[in-house]
Design a protein around this motif. Sequence first.
Motif, PDB file in Angstrom:
ATOM      1  N   THR A 131      35.558  44.431  51.770  1.00 31.01           N
ATOM      2  CA  THR A 131      35.739  45.721  52.438  1.00 31.01           C
ATOM      3  C   THR A 131      37.186  45.980  52.831  1.00 31.01           C
ATOM      4  O   THR A 131      37.536  47.104  53.208  1.00 31.01           O
ATOM      5  CB  THR A 131      34.851  45.803  53.691  1.00 31.01           C
ATOM      6  N   GLU A 132      38.024  44.956  52.765  1.00 32.21           N
ATOM      7  CA  GLU A 132      39.435  45.120  53.121  1.00 32.21           C
ATOM      8  C   GLU A 132      40.310  45.409  51.908  1.00 32.21           C
ATOM      9  O   GLU A 132      41.529  45.587  52.044  1.00 32.21           O
ATOM     10  CB  GLU A 132      39.941  43.860  53.835  1.00 32.21           C
ATOM     11  N   LEU A 133      39.702  45.478  50.732  1.00 34.93           N
ATOM     12  CA  LEU A 133      40.449  45.751  49.510  1.00 34.93           C
ATOM     13  C   LEU A 133      40.612  47.256  49.333  1.00 34.93           C
ATOM     14  O   LEU A 133      39.894  48.061  49.918  1.00 34.93           O
ATOM     15  CB  LEU A 133      39.711  45.175  48.296  1.00 34.93           C
ATOM     16  N   SER A 134      41.567  47.634  48.495  1.00 38.80           N
ATOM     17  CA  SER A 134      41.719  49.049  48.151  1.00 38.80           C
ATOM     18  C   SER A 134      40.526  49.510  47.335  1.00 38.80           C
ATOM     19  O   SER A 134      39.750  48.701  46.795  1.00 38.80           O
ATOM     20  CB  SER A 134      43.000  49.260  47.345  1.00 38.80           C
ATOM     21  N   GLY A 135      40.371  50.832  47.210  1.00 34.69           N
ATOM     22  CA  GLY A 135      39.267  51.366  46.428  1.00 34.69           C
ATOM     23  C   GLY A 135      39.301  50.898  44.986  1.00 34.69           C
ATOM     24  O   GLY A 135      38.266  50.565  44.407  1.00 34.69           O
ATOM     25  N   GLY A 136      40.493  50.870  44.392  1.00 33.52           N
ATOM     26  CA  GLY A 136      40.615  50.410  43.018  1.00 33.52           C
ATOM     27  C   GLY A 136      40.278  48.939  42.878  1.00 33.52           C
ATOM     28  O   GLY A 136      39.637  48.524  41.893  1.00 33.52           O
ATOM     29  N   GLU A 137      40.696  48.125  43.839  1.00 33.83           N
ATOM     30  CA  GLU A 137      40.366  46.699  43.803  1.00 33.83           C
ATOM     31  C   GLU A 137      38.869  46.486  43.970  1.00 33.83           C
ATOM     32  O   GLU A 137      38.275  45.631  43.296  1.00 33.83           O
ATOM     33  CB  GLU A 137      41.141  45.963  44.898  1.00 33.83           C
TER      34      GLU A 137
END
Length: 251
Positions: A131-137
Amino acid sequence: MSLLALENLTVRRGECPVVDHVSLTVGAGEFVGLIGPNGAGKTTLMRGALGLLPAEGRSSLAGMTPRARAHAAAWMPQAREVAWPVTVETLVSLGRTPHLGLRGPGAVDRAAVDRALERMGLAGFHDRIATELSGGEQARVLIARALAQETPLLMADEPIAGLDPESQIRTMEVFAGLAAEGHAVLASLHDLGLAARHCSRLLMLDRGRLVADGAPDAVLTPENLDAVFGVRAYYARTEDGPVFQPLGVTR
């Protein structure tokens, strides 16, 4: 070898057919791009093929038990929300669920997760919180989850939407690589340029009907682009592969 076969597949919304008597096969070694304008029925076709929507006609996948279908095909839907703050490794490991039965994950499963993360350029992400990743990640992590399932067929609904150009190209290369290894990939795509460059075959839908099926240069003709998308485009073959660029509208 056919990994997906549809015969007169029809999915209705009320009395209106959203997918209208579509017949097709997808075989091992193919990377098939499903293209068409918004509302053409691409998502509905794939969901109907998987037995996730009531449908008429026949699908080779729809009649399977859920467990057998999970061994035959991995499904990556368009929705990509990651709701729980789990590690990337935990999330991708969910792709191994059909293989576990009553046992917990073992070395084979961990190796499959590692391969999937490596393919998606996420080798160092095991302990990151999803949940702490970017949307693309996050999108790449969810693709890795589908890859970890290691099925003969992968079906993905707009898998490269929202990714940056590098990630789009790398994802398309991953899918082409899977096909080269003998798997099959069916993916709905809006980027016709990337579809032309990386897919071995294109299926063009318009208002629920399959209007073209073949190699990219046979499907992306001026006539089809005008009739289905209402655009004109530049299309050429180069040493680096096909180049496709929309130039303007025709309507």
